[in-house]
Enzyme design. Structure first.
Site, PDB file in Angstrom:
ATOM      1  N   PRO A 176       0.841  -1.209   0.000  1.00 21.93           N
ATOM      2  CA  PRO A 176       0.000   0.000   0.000  1.00 21.93           C
ATOM      3  C   PRO A 176       0.880   1.264   0.000  1.00 21.93           C
ATOM      4  O   PRO A 176       1.739   1.417   0.847  1.00 21.93           O
ATOM      5  CB  PRO A 176      -0.783  -0.100   1.312  1.00 21.93           C
ATOM      6  CG  PRO A 176      -0.541  -1.463   1.843  1.00 21.93           C
ATOM      7  CD  PRO A 176       0.696  -1.992   1.206  1.00 21.93           C
ATOM      8  N   GLU A 177       0.668   2.105  -0.985  1.00 19.96           N
ATOM      9  CA  GLU A 177       1.395   3.368  -1.064  1.00 19.96           C
ATOM     10  C   GLU A 177       0.444   4.495  -0.669  1.00 19.96           C
ATOM     11  O   GLU A 177      -0.731   4.245  -0.405  1.00 19.96           O
ATOM     12  CB  GLU A 177       1.897   3.566  -2.504  1.00 19.96           C
ATOM     13  CG  GLU A 177       2.913   2.524  -2.962  1.00 19.96           C
ATOM     14  CD  GLU A 177       4.289   2.722  -2.323  1.00 19.96           C
ATOM     15  OE1 GLU A 177       4.489   3.735  -1.624  1.00 19.96           O
ATOM     16  OE2 GLU A 177       5.151   1.860  -2.510  1.00 19.96           O
ATOM     17  N   HIS A 227      -5.551 -14.440   9.184  1.00 17.51           N
ATOM     18  CA  HIS A 227      -4.824 -13.202   8.871  1.00 17.51           C
ATOM     19  C   HIS A 227      -5.586 -11.939   9.254  1.00 17.51           C
ATOM     20  O   HIS A 227      -5.133 -10.845   8.982  1.00 17.51           O
ATOM     21  CB  HIS A 227      -4.439 -13.092   7.386  1.00 17.51           C
ATOM     22  CG  HIS A 227      -3.695 -14.270   6.863  1.00 17.51           C
ATOM     23  ND1 HIS A 227      -2.498 -14.683   7.398  1.00 17.51           N
ATOM     24  CD2 HIS A 227      -3.977 -15.123   5.851  1.00 17.51           C
ATOM     25  CE1 HIS A 227      -2.087 -15.750   6.726  1.00 17.51           C
ATOM     26  NE2 HIS A 227      -2.959 -16.047   5.797  1.00 17.51           N
ATOM     27  N   ARG A 271       1.337 -10.572   5.750  1.00 13.99           N
ATOM     28  CA  ARG A 271       2.763 -10.583   6.069  1.00 13.99           C
ATOM     29  C   ARG A 271       3.084 -10.020   7.454  1.00 13.99           C
ATOM     30  O   ARG A 271       4.234 -10.027   7.872  1.00 13.99           O
ATOM     31  CB  ARG A 271       3.525  -9.840   4.982  1.00 13.99           C
ATOM     32  CG  ARG A 271       3.409 -10.605   3.663  1.00 13.99           C
ATOM     33  CD  ARG A 271       4.098  -9.912   2.528  1.00 13.99           C
ATOM     34  NE  ARG A 271       5.529  -9.857   2.719  1.00 13.99           N
ATOM     35  CZ  ARG A 271       6.367  -9.320   1.834  1.00 13.99           C
ATOM     36  NH1 ARG A 271       5.894  -8.798   0.724  1.00 13.99           N
ATOM     37  NH2 ARG A 271       7.657  -9.293   2.068  1.00 13.99           N
TER      38      ARG A 271
END
Ligand code: ZN
Length: 271
Positions: free
Chosen positions: A2-3, A91, A110
């Site tokens: 994500p930017e 998750h 992650r």
């Protein structure tokens, strides 16, 4: 990853649902993401309202009555709003439950994201205090970059990707903005002229704004962490196009590693 545009889009998507809502409870199913999740979050946030939600760099900050939550999506984090009845899946590491039917749920395959809490001014938090200006804010322009870069020998691409100089210019956006500005990524920052920086600053703003505008329509895609937002597929001129033809001059694009990041440019169009 994500930017800035995805973080902005995420924030815009959730804020209308969570603002001014009272928090019923915080539930974590994981002790640690990138760092430990503070054990006292539930105690501190319970009964508070979310008064403000904003972005600083790639951090999302919720200002509550008595404290602030600081969230970073890391490499693969997602924040989504669910009906409380929907049970968490694998998750899905934490929930911020509201006093109505909704819960804000954080997913991160992650586990490189961040959740922290502060009772002080969140902008003074150790993660935020040294961040450079917002690229879409009033303090960012070519003159600022020019002044900051004098005598710097670092490559201009690494310079604009340094969050202490300016936040939120991720690798993709740096590649694209440098191409649009006609500046070679490897050029020493201190040798980039004032005029070039003025063009570059405008191009950085352009690529980010364009991505944010697209983000609204690609949030669904983005909810699949494995998939890049639609923006990336449609509009990239250099990123991911190493060895392919330059759209402008038809020569082959070069691909190198710079600061261990994939760097693509046209040796003919960028100098
Ligand atoms: Zn070219």
């Amino acid at each position: 990853m994500p930017e800035l545009p995805e973080v902005e889009t995420t924030l815009k998507g959730i804020e209308k649902i969570i603002l001014n809502k009272k928090i019923h409870s915080f539930v974590s199913r994981e002790k640690k993401l990138r760092w430990l999740i503070p054990a006292n979050i539930n105690k501190l946030v319970k009964g508070n309202k979310i008064n403000n939600a904003f972005r600083r760099g790639k951090y999302i900050i919720f200002q509550l009555d008595k404290c602030a939550l600081i969230i970073h999506l890391g490499m693969s984090g997602k924040l989504r709003v669910f009906n409380k009845k929907v049970s968490p899946k694998k998750h899905e590491h934490w929930d911020l439950n509201f006093s109505d039917n909704w819960t804000l749920r954080y997913t991160d395959i992650r586990k490189f994201g961040v959740l922290d809490l502060t009772t002080k001014n969140p902008l003074k938090h150790r993660l935020l205090k040294d961040l450079g200006p917002e690229p879409l804010g009033n303090n960012f322009n070519g003159l600022y970059l020019f002044k900051k870069s004098r005598k710097k020998t670092v490559a201009v691409k690494q310079f604009i990707m340094n969050a202490k100089i300016v936040v939120g210019v991720g690798n993709i956006y740096a590649n694209e903005a440098l191409f649009k500005a006609g500046i070679r990524p490897t050029k020493q920052a201190g040798k980039v002229s004032k005029n070039q920086f003025e063009v570059l600053a405008l191009k950085i703003v352009d690529v980010l704004n364009e991505a944010i505008a697209e983000g609204g329509t690609t949030l669904k895609d983005y909810s699949n962490a494995e998939e890049a937002p639609g923006y990336f597929k449609k509009k990239l001129e250099v990123y991911g196009r190493g060895k392919l033809e330059c759209f402008t001059c038809k020569k082959k694009l070069k691909e190198i590693r710079l600061g261990n990041r994939s760097t693509i440019y046209c040796a003919n169009c960028q100098s």
